[in-house]
Design a protein around this motif. Structure first.
Motif: not given
Ligand code: GLC
Length: 480
Positions: A21, A25, A216, A303, A308, A380, A382-383
């Motif tokens: 993730g 981002v 996030v 993952r 999760k 989580e 963000c997810g």
């Molecule tokens: C991490 C978090 C996920 C989020 C991502 C981007 O992988 O586990 O929930 O969406 O970062 O911020």
């Protein structure tokens, strides 16, 4: 007014390299900010030059220097690449980064200490003295820490503001206290910044030294005030809670677009869902499952790790498998879960297909070809998968936590865009899936739901505004 200058520091960013993730981002937020605030913000991204960096042979070499790290003097080359109106910088050191994986090496602490130190060291060389450095997760946590400790007297550095974004508080950069001086070059009082519970904790140091802590999603920013979610850091979060913000991630809706995604069997849009069905039939065939457009397909793309929520699945899935349904699982992770899903496939080969892999192409085929995406996460931040699924008209079934709670609302409440549950009980998850299957079997309700799900805007647009406002407020603070 001149444009504000932001240096976005991350250990991964798509399209150059992404393992999760954070990479998504870091690949899409700066891009959106640069597009949306063309003359107002000059945002640049800095990454390590790993072996696996895409297109690395086409980068421009800017120069080299030597970076001090405790008693070491390490070679540091700097490369540059312009893409989508963003300047990307890459820190080159073959010893640290010319390896096959980004993480998981015995000396990760030292590798990312070098990266963080280099970021501060080369600002004059790249002729970019930022107003804000935006660090992400433990790998760049030493940036605000070194800024406060090693650069406070250097010309141009004292006005730089810092943000640390937590993408997942579970990973903190914890090391034995004995290496504080030798590896991280932090002594005495400085050492206490990274000291926590008898160990080094790099994220803790960043939480203490950054001007803003962001995470996030808004819900996750509240959750991490609580020990259950904070993995030992609740105390630190609480005492810095005035600096805490939560902004929901978006996704790159140009990349994740069923109308032109070339990984799909057929492209489609809201107005042409017949082609989504073709994706489903082709996916069933690819997965070795019976081809039948009337059997609902539940995808899991994740993952395979404990948080999760797989224990919730394991304990009651066989109840759900009595129904007319198929599951397609894609992911890698803990050996126990990998074995479990493989054995489930063997026992229910007409209903379950498990691919132990991380594969973006197949992931997009599953987003497109499934009817549901299941994310029963215990936590989580963000997810992203639930937003991608929505973009592909695939209805999320999620646990109400963190960003899942902020992005998906249960459709029994009227205007919802998925199915949600809260209690961490396998029975509750099983009942939620069964409830979702019922709606699937009611053609009219189902079509309405898919339409709603596909019309939600999960692009970065709104969240980028919030980031911009956050940057702006930080700079205004400086002017007071
Ligand atoms: C991490 C978090 C996920 C989020 C991502 C981007 O992988 O586990 O929930 O969406 O970062 O911020």
């Amino acid at each position: 007014m001149s444009a504000m200058k932001v240096l976005y520091a991350a250990s991964e960013a798509a399209p150059f390299i992404a393992t999760g993730g954070l990479g998504e981002v870091a690949g899409s937020l700066p891009k959106t900010l640069a597009e949306k605030y063309k003359n107002k913000i000059d945002i640049r991204v800095i990454l390590p030059l790993y072996q696996g960096i895409y297109d690395r042979n086409n980068f421009e070499f800017i120069g080299k220097t030597s970076v001090p790290l405790a008693w070491r003097q390490q070679y540091c080359g700097v490369f540059k690449k312009r893409l989508d109106n963003i300047t990307y910088y890459f820190i080159d050191n073959e010893y640290y980064f010319n390896r096959s994986d980004c993480y998981g090496h015995f000396d990760d602490g030292e590798r990312f200490a070098f990266f963080s130190k280099s970021i501060l060291h080369i600002l004059n060389m790249i002729d970019f003295m930022p107003d804000i450095i935006h660090a992400n997760d433990w790998q760049t946590s030493l940036v605000p820490i070194y800024l406060k400790t090693k650069y406070s007297n250097s010309k141009g550095y004292s006005s730089i503001k810092t943000i640390i974004t937590i993408h997942n508080i579970e990973y903190q950069g914890i090391y034995d206290l004995t290496i504080a001086e030798d590896i991280f070059d932090l002594h005495g009082k400085e050492k206490s910044i990274i000291e926590y519970n008898g160990s080094i904790n790099l994220l803790k140091g960043a939480l203490e030294t950054s001007d803003i802590i962001s995470t996030v999603s808004e819900s996750y920013s509240n959750e991490i005030l609580d020990d259950y979610y904070a993995h030992g850091l609740a105390l630190i979060i609480k005492r810095n809670s005035l600096k805490l913000r939560g902004i929901l991630n978006g996704i790159d809706t140009d990349f994740y677009n069923p109308e032109n995604d070339n990984a799909l069997f057929e492209n489609y849009s809201k107005d042409n869902l017949k082609n989504k069905t073709i994706n489903k039939l082709d996916l069933q065939s690819l997965a070795g499952l019976p081809q039948d457009e009337n059997i609902p397909v539940v995808g899991i793309i994740s993952r395979l790790v404990k948080h999760k929520g797989f224990d919730l699945i394991i304990n009651d899935i066989e109840e759900v498998l009595k129904e007319k349904v198929q599951f397609i699982i894609l992911g890698k992770g803990d050996h126990g879960y990998e074995l479990y899903f493989k054995s489930l496939q063997n026992r229910y080969h007409e209903k379950v297909a498990a691919r132990i892999d991380f594969n973006s192409d197949l992931a997009r085929k599953i987003y497109a070809g499934s009817d549901f995406l299941l994310m029963p996460s215990i936590s989580e931040p963000c997810g992203i998968a639930q937003m991608i699924a929505s973009r592909y008209g695939t209805v999320p079934i999620v646990r109400e936590t963190g960003g899942l709670k902020d992005s998906i609302h249960d459709c029994s409440l009227g205007s919802g865009n998925g199915f949600t549950f809260y209690e961490q009980k396998p029975k509750v998850l099983a009942n939620t899936i069964k409830r979702a299957l019922k709606v699937y079997n009611n053609k009219e309700d189902w079509e309405k739901l898919v339409e709603t799900v596909m019309s939600i805007d999960f692009s970065w647009n709104k969240s980028a505004e919030k980031y911009y406002d956050m940057f702006q407020s930080l700079l205004n603070q400086g002017e007071k």
